[in-house]
Design an enzyme around this catalytic site. Structure first.
Site, PDB file in Angstrom:
ATOM      1  N   SER A 109      43.749  52.780  50.115  1.00  0.00           N
ATOM      2  CA  SER A 109      43.766  51.404  50.574  1.00  0.00           C
ATOM      3  C   SER A 109      44.829  51.224  51.661  1.00  0.00           C
ATOM      4  O   SER A 109      44.730  51.849  52.716  1.00  0.00           O
ATOM      5  CB  SER A 109      43.977  50.469  49.366  1.00  0.00           C
ATOM      6  OG  SER A 109      43.691  49.129  49.685  1.00  0.00           O
ATOM      7  N   ASP A 159      32.416  47.561  48.041  1.00  0.00           N
ATOM      8  CA  ASP A 159      33.859  47.294  48.083  1.00  0.00           C
ATOM      9  C   ASP A 159      34.100  45.950  48.771  1.00  0.00           C
ATOM     10  O   ASP A 159      33.781  45.785  49.949  1.00  0.00           O
ATOM     11  CB  ASP A 159      34.553  48.421  48.857  1.00  0.00           C
ATOM     12  CG  ASP A 159      36.070  48.386  48.714  1.00  0.00           C
ATOM     13  OD1 ASP A 159      36.628  47.285  48.531  1.00  0.00           O
ATOM     14  OD2 ASP A 159      36.688  49.457  48.794  1.00  0.00           O
ATOM     15  N   HIS A 190      36.255  48.778  44.955  1.00  0.00           N
ATOM     16  CA  HIS A 190      37.489  49.316  45.522  1.00  0.00           C
ATOM     17  C   HIS A 190      38.171  50.331  44.609  1.00  0.00           C
ATOM     18  O   HIS A 190      39.204  50.877  44.943  1.00  0.00           O
ATOM     19  CB  HIS A 190      38.451  48.160  45.825  1.00  0.00           C
ATOM     20  CG  HIS A 190      39.501  48.481  46.835  1.00  0.00           C
ATOM     21  ND1 HIS A 190      39.215  48.921  48.118  1.00  0.00           N
ATOM     22  CD2 HIS A 190      40.866  48.414  46.768  1.00  0.00           C
ATOM     23  CE1 HIS A 190      40.336  49.114  48.779  1.00  0.00           C
ATOM     24  NE2 HIS A 190      41.353  48.816  47.995  1.00  0.00           N
TER      25      HIS A 190
END
Length: 206
Positions: A109, A159, A190
């Site tokens: 991320s 996501d 995610h």
């Protein structure tokens, strides 16, 4: 191998030196994580590997990040440029301290985003790069120096943070630079799934 804590002008990090001939792996946490999030994982990926796991030096409501943003997916590009150069300097110093050690990196991320930005700006720093659920909302300029670099990109088709079309565009972009791109895409969101970790281990093998 001994684990140590280091603090530089910009980063607090957990570190472990590599065995002779082993790579040095940089592990970059996601928003709200810290230097411990992936430290043990990084060390388990390659026997004898060294690990450097820095903590992001930006606080967003108490959550550590590697650069500022003004909203979800809206980056402060001036701040990103500044912190990309700071991180590149940090990585380069570690690389110089371990001459001959291959330099690998992975991030999740926000950690994947700073790693991608450093790899784009300084393609010679990392030999192999694992980007887990990256979000690159801008159009990167061509980076011929990425040719031949091994890159893994993982994503979730649903996501909500890293929309699949942007992930697909990033995969295509790295391919267009001549990188050796591997992917691991699932139908979820995610979260990191086991198949992604298996693909990351394969990236760093051999």
């Amino acid at each position: 191998m001994r684990t140590a804590t280091m603090t530089t002008d910009h980063y607090h990090a957990l570190t472990r030196a590599p065995d002779p001939g082993a790579p040095l792996i940089f592990a970059f946490h996601g928003t709200g994580g810290d230097e411990g999030q992936f430290f043990d994982l990084a060390g388990a990926l390659v026997p004898g590997a060294g690990v450097i796991s820095p903590r992001g030096d930006v606080s967003e409501g108490g959550a550590a990040r590697f650069f500022r943003r003004t909203g979800e997916g809206v980056y402060d590009m001036d701040d990103l440029a500044l912190r990309t150069e700071r991180m590149a300097t940090f990585v380069a110093a570690a690389k110089a301290a371990h001459p001959g050690a291959p330099i690998y990196g992975f991030g999740y991320s926000n950690g994947a985003n700073i790693l991608a930005s450093v790899a784009m700006a300084h393609p010679g720093l990392f030999d192999r790069v694992g980007l887990l659920h990256p979000l690159i909302p801008w159009d990167p300029a061509p980076v011929p120096g990425l040719s031949g670099r091994r890159v893994l990109i993982t994503a979730g088709r649903r996501d909500p943070i890293c929309p699949w079309p942007l992930s697909a565009r990033l995969i295509d972009w790295f391919g267009a630079q001549g990188a050796e791109v591997a992917t691991e895409v699932h139908d979820g969101g995610h979260e990191i799934r086991q198949a992604e970790l298996t693909a990351l281990a394969a990236l760093f093998e051999g």
